[in-house]
Scaffold this motif. Structure first.
Motif, PDB file in Angstrom:
ATOM      1  N   SER A 551       0.833  -1.202   0.000  1.00  0.00           N
ATOM      2  CA  SER A 551       0.000   0.000   0.000  1.00  0.00           C
ATOM      3  C   SER A 551       0.870   1.255   0.000  1.00  0.00           C
ATOM      4  N   TYR A 552       0.416   2.271  -0.711  1.00  0.00           N
ATOM      5  CA  TYR A 552       1.111   3.555  -0.698  1.00  0.00           C
ATOM      6  C   TYR A 552       0.086   4.681  -0.690  1.00  0.00           C
ATOM      7  N   VAL A 562       2.524   7.509 -10.433  1.00  0.00           N
ATOM      8  CA  VAL A 562       3.367   6.739  -9.521  1.00  0.00           C
ATOM      9  C   VAL A 562       3.932   5.539 -10.262  1.00  0.00           C
ATOM     10  N   TYR A 563       5.245   5.324 -10.134  1.00  0.00           N
ATOM     11  CA  TYR A 563       5.920   4.196 -10.759  1.00  0.00           C
ATOM     12  C   TYR A 563       6.696   3.420  -9.698  1.00  0.00           C
ATOM     13  N   ALA A 564       7.050   2.174 -10.029  1.00  0.00           N
ATOM     14  CA  ALA A 564       7.765   1.323  -9.086  1.00  0.00           C
ATOM     15  C   ALA A 564       8.965   0.693  -9.762  1.00  0.00           C
ATOM     16  N   VAL A 579       0.781  -0.824 -10.800  1.00  0.00           N
ATOM     17  CA  VAL A 579       0.736   0.228  -9.786  1.00  0.00           C
ATOM     18  C   VAL A 579      -0.545   1.014 -10.004  1.00  0.00           C
ATOM     19  N   LYS A 580      -1.493   0.901  -9.055  1.00  0.00           N
ATOM     20  CA  LYS A 580      -2.794   1.518  -9.304  1.00  0.00           C
ATOM     21  C   LYS A 580      -3.571   1.666  -7.993  1.00  0.00           C
ATOM     22  N   ASP A 581      -4.258   2.805  -7.856  1.00  0.00           N
ATOM     23  CA  ASP A 581      -5.202   3.028  -6.751  1.00  0.00           C
ATOM     24  C   ASP A 581      -4.575   2.783  -5.378  1.00  0.00           C
ATOM     25  N   VAL A 601      11.242   0.688  -4.704  1.00  0.00           N
ATOM     26  CA  VAL A 601      11.200   2.146  -4.759  1.00  0.00           C
ATOM     27  C   VAL A 601       9.926   2.570  -5.481  1.00  0.00           C
ATOM     28  N   LEU A 602       9.133   3.421  -4.829  1.00  0.00           N
ATOM     29  CA  LEU A 602       7.947   4.009  -5.434  1.00  0.00           C
ATOM     30  C   LEU A 602       8.232   5.492  -5.643  1.00  0.00           C
TER      31      LEU A 602
END
Length: 781
Positions: A551-552, A562-564, A579-581, A601-602
């Motif tokens: 979770s973020y 947002v990317y990971a 990466v979503k919601d 890393v986010l």
């Protein structure tokens, strides 16, 4: 008529009076007055004067008739160097002083004052006398027995605290007080503001040439705003006193092993000493200090008289507002009758404005406005500046108040009042307005603030991060500069996101290489323009492999997304999904070896791989495959991994009597609150390939504590860096209690290759702000 000694004839006189009780008054022609004489209302009194000499304080002689005095020198004192004025007198009350010559060494005089009289009805002349003792010394300590004495007992033990750790007892809880003296001192009590009683260790022991004055441990201990009160000291009918104590000033404790304190001078400015003669007010008394010997202990002396009109048989004394260094140890308290002090008097506050308070003292402010407050601090202001009142009170924002009392400096805070010593805190009116204007500060402004620390309104931008029981304001791009939120607990909604903090700068603190500006917030708001992101570390992945959603929370993205990405160590063991919601799925493959980990890393950016406008990271951990030949559940370490004088390098501590899951535990603690720690083992004494297994955990509130291992003198390891989980039980000093480590996340196995008998292994924490770790159960197999 025959002259005889008064006391020898008293009994005969009584018999004579009894024998003639039945006679008429006309039968006796022997008149007279019973002889009597006192000095300062007593049969004896003691004066003090320094080696410089001069005129002593006046002694009041009350005599039934004419009197004379005789001076005798002691300890090499010549009679001609102590001249009384007058040297004789008539009946009634006479004030006498003594002119004493300068001396190069301590000496004393004995003065006998004598009068005569005829005993009524007997006709016998008798002499009666009183004694004045004059002590001349560079640091006056009477030679008479003390009315009150306290050596802090002979032993002290740590006691359990509410968090399960052991601490030195506070003064009011210590049971070893001795309460000695010539008067009954059973009613004396000890307390104050967080003063404690300690053993402290050999470094604080008196040297041989100090032991005549310093009894040795235990000692009373205070630092900063802490204070020690000794209350209800029995003084009988005495009014003139000398109070003495011994003191040692610790200026710094070096964070090395062994721990070595640094000592400094004890001066009158180091410590505030005050007396409360009747329970109404604390009155300051200046102390003088004298170094005792080749060590670091000082003898301190305070002389005072009860105020005119005060009649009491109990007094209290207070030590507080210590500002001489890291800590102060106090011992051997004694109260004597006699001295050369002045009458106690309340310290008269200096009236003025906030800007006029530029040094410690006693001050009075009128009609200042309460502009900020919490349960433990308040900011007041006038047209000239701002000032803090530390401690709880009933004030409200908008109150106009009068405040008076001592103003002191606590550590690197600006000058401040303290509710525990403030004599006046009066509300004049309520509901007033204030023009809240906060000056925007950059990191350069913060650095400049450290050169001129004041209480001022400022605004800072950053991110508030919880660090154990502390909340730090991190600035973008700064690793050694932060803010520290003081006297206030931020709401969870403003943690780990960009914020604007409006408040009052109230000092500076330093932890290792990190400097912090202290901020007492008035308002904290989320910054509405800067992108931010934070994430929660996932649970440990099963050794069999599984997918977990991480979770973020992200905001202020605008057109960004947002990317990971994966970094470090076994990044290939994991893969990242969509990466979503507020969630990102992470999958771990089956693990055939030891515990493995990587970093997720986010980041917020305009495109994948683009410039990160904000980012956060979490550690991914995967359990090791169970092999059946590991050492899980073994919490004791092989002897080569237990610190000794030969294997310790910096900042480790032995765990002592620590247990884990009710089993014996051995190993070491690394680091301090501001420094990293290093431990190097003894030679392994084996060759070829082995497995190294150990448990390791981080400090309370310090997740992702970095730990590294290095193989030296031959050999290598397949894993050299680890990220440790913080445990609430790991705080304070060892032995730690209540630790329940996880075999999945806190147990590590390392493959060692090409070892030689001389090989050693070094464990090290690498980040000062997360420099503390506990390593145990270290085994080779």
């Amino acid at each position: 008529m025959k002259r005889v000694n008064f006391w020898k004839t008293l009994f005969l006189s009584a018999l004579t009076v009894a024998a003639f009780t039945g006679c008429s008054n006309d039968d006796s022609d022997e008149g007279g007055v019973m002889p009597s004489i006192t000095v300062n209302g007593q049969s004896s009194t003691t004066l003090a004067i320094g080696l410089e000499g001069g005129k002593t304080e006046a002694v009041e002689i009350v005599s039934s008739g004419a009197w004379t005095l005789k001076v005798e020198g002691e300890n090499g004192a010549a009679v001609s160097e102590c001249v009384p004025t007058p040297a004789s007198g008539n009946g009634g009350t006479t004030s006498v002083t003594f002119d004493v010559s300068k001396a190069t060494a301590a000496r004393s005089y004995k003065v006998t004052v004598t009068t005569s009289g005829t005993i009524p009805g007997v006709g016998i002349t008798a002499d009666v006398s009183a004694t004045i003792k004059i002590e001349q010394t560079d640091s006056y300590v009477p030679t008479t027995d003390a009315l009150y004495s306290e050596n802090c007992g002979t032993t002290v033990e740590k006691v359990p605290g509410s968090d399960g750790n052991n601490y030195w007892p506070n003064a009011d809880a210590f049971t070893g007080w001795t309460r000695g003296g010539t008067l009954d001192q059973a009613g004396v009590t000890y307390g104050g503001n967080k003063a404690s009683v300690r053993n402290s260790g050999k470094d604080y022991d008196p040297t041989d040439d100090e032991k005549a004055e310093v009894s040795g441990y235990p000692y009373a201990y205070i630092n900063g705003s802490q204070g020690l009160d000794i209350s209800n000291i029995n003084v009988g009918s005495n009014t003139n006193f000398t109070f003495t104590f011994t003191a040692l000033n610790t200026t710094k404790t070096l964070e090395t092993s062994p721990y070595t304190p640094t000592f400094g001078d004890v001066t009158a400015s180091t410590l505030k000493f005050s007396v409360n003669p009747d329970g109404t007010a604390w009155m300051p008394v200046e102390i003088t200090t004298k170094k005792l010997g080749t060590g670091s202990w000082y003898l301190c002396t305070a002389m005072f008289k009860l105020p005119a009109g005060v009649s009491t048989d109990k007094i209290s004394v207070r030590f507080d507002s210590y500002s001489g260094g890291a800590s102060l140890r106090l011992d051997d308290f004694k109260l004597y009758e006699g001295g050369d002090g002045t009458e106690l008097a309340p310290e008269v506050p200096t009236s003025g404005t906030i800007s006029q308070i530029t040094e410690p003292g006693t001050y009075e402010l009128s009609n200042v406005t309460v502009v900020n407050r919490s349960d433990i601090a308040t900011i007041v202001a006038d047209a000239t500046g701002y000032m803090m009142i530390y401690g709880n009170n009933e004030l409200k924002v908008g109150d106009k108040v009068n405040v008076a009392g001592p103003v002191t400096i606590y550590q690197t805070n600006p000058l401040q009042f303290n509710t525990s010593t403030t004599t006046t805190l009066e509300v004049v009116s309520s509901g007033s307005n204030w023009d809240y204007t906060f000056t925007e500060y950059s990191v350069d402004d913060v650095r400049a603030y450290f050169n001129d620390i004041k209480c001022i309104p400022i605004q800072l931008a950053g991110t508030i991060v919880e660090d154990g029981k502390y909340y730090n304001l991190e600035f973008a791009g700064e690793s050694n500069l932060q803010g520290s939120i003081q006297y206030y607990t931020p709401d969870a909604s403003v943690l780990n996101v960009p914020v604007l903090v409006k408040g009052y700068a109230v000092g500076q603190s330093k932890s290792g290489s990190i400097e912090r500006i202290k901020i007492f917030p008035y308002e904290i708001t989320v910054n509405s323009t800067t992108p931010y992101i934070s994430a929660t570390a996932p649970a440990t992945f099963s050794a069999d492999g599984e997918t977990i959603e991480v979770s973020y929370t992200a905001g202020n993205l605008g057109s960004n997304q947002v990317y990971a990405k994966l970094e470090n160590n076994e990044a290939g063991q994991f893969s990242v999904g969509e990466v979503k919601d507020g969630k990102v799925s992470v999958t771990a493959k089956a693990n055939e070896g030891a515990v493995c980990q990587a970093t997720l890393v986010l980041y917020v950016a305009a495109s994948e791989g683009g410039e990160a406008l904000a980012q956060t990271s979490v550690t991914l951990k995967q359990s090791a495959k169970q092999t059946g030949d590991d050492t899980r559940g073994t919490y004791e370490s092989m002897s080569i991994f237990v610190p000794t004088s030969g294997s310790t390098t910096s900042n480790p501590a032995i765990l002592g009597n620590m247990t884990v899951n009710e089993k014996p535990c051995s190993g070491f603690k690394l680091g301090t609150g501001s420094k990293t720690g290093t431990f190097t083992s003894a030679a392994l004494g084996v060759s070829g390939s082995k497995k190294l297994a150990f448990y390791a955990v981080g400090w309370s509130g310090k997740n992702d504590t970095p730990l590294t291992i290095t193989v030296e003198n031959g050999g290598s390891a397949n894993i050299t860096s680890f990220s440790l989980t913080g445990y609430e039980a790991i705080s304070g000093n060892p032995p730690f209690k209540g630790l329940t480590p996880s075999d999945d996340t806190d147990y590590f196995i390392v493959e060692l290759s090409d070892l030689t008998p001389s090989s050693t292994i070094t464990f090290q924490t690498t980040e000062a702000s997360k420099g503390r770790a506990v390593v145990f159960g270290i085994q080779l197999f």
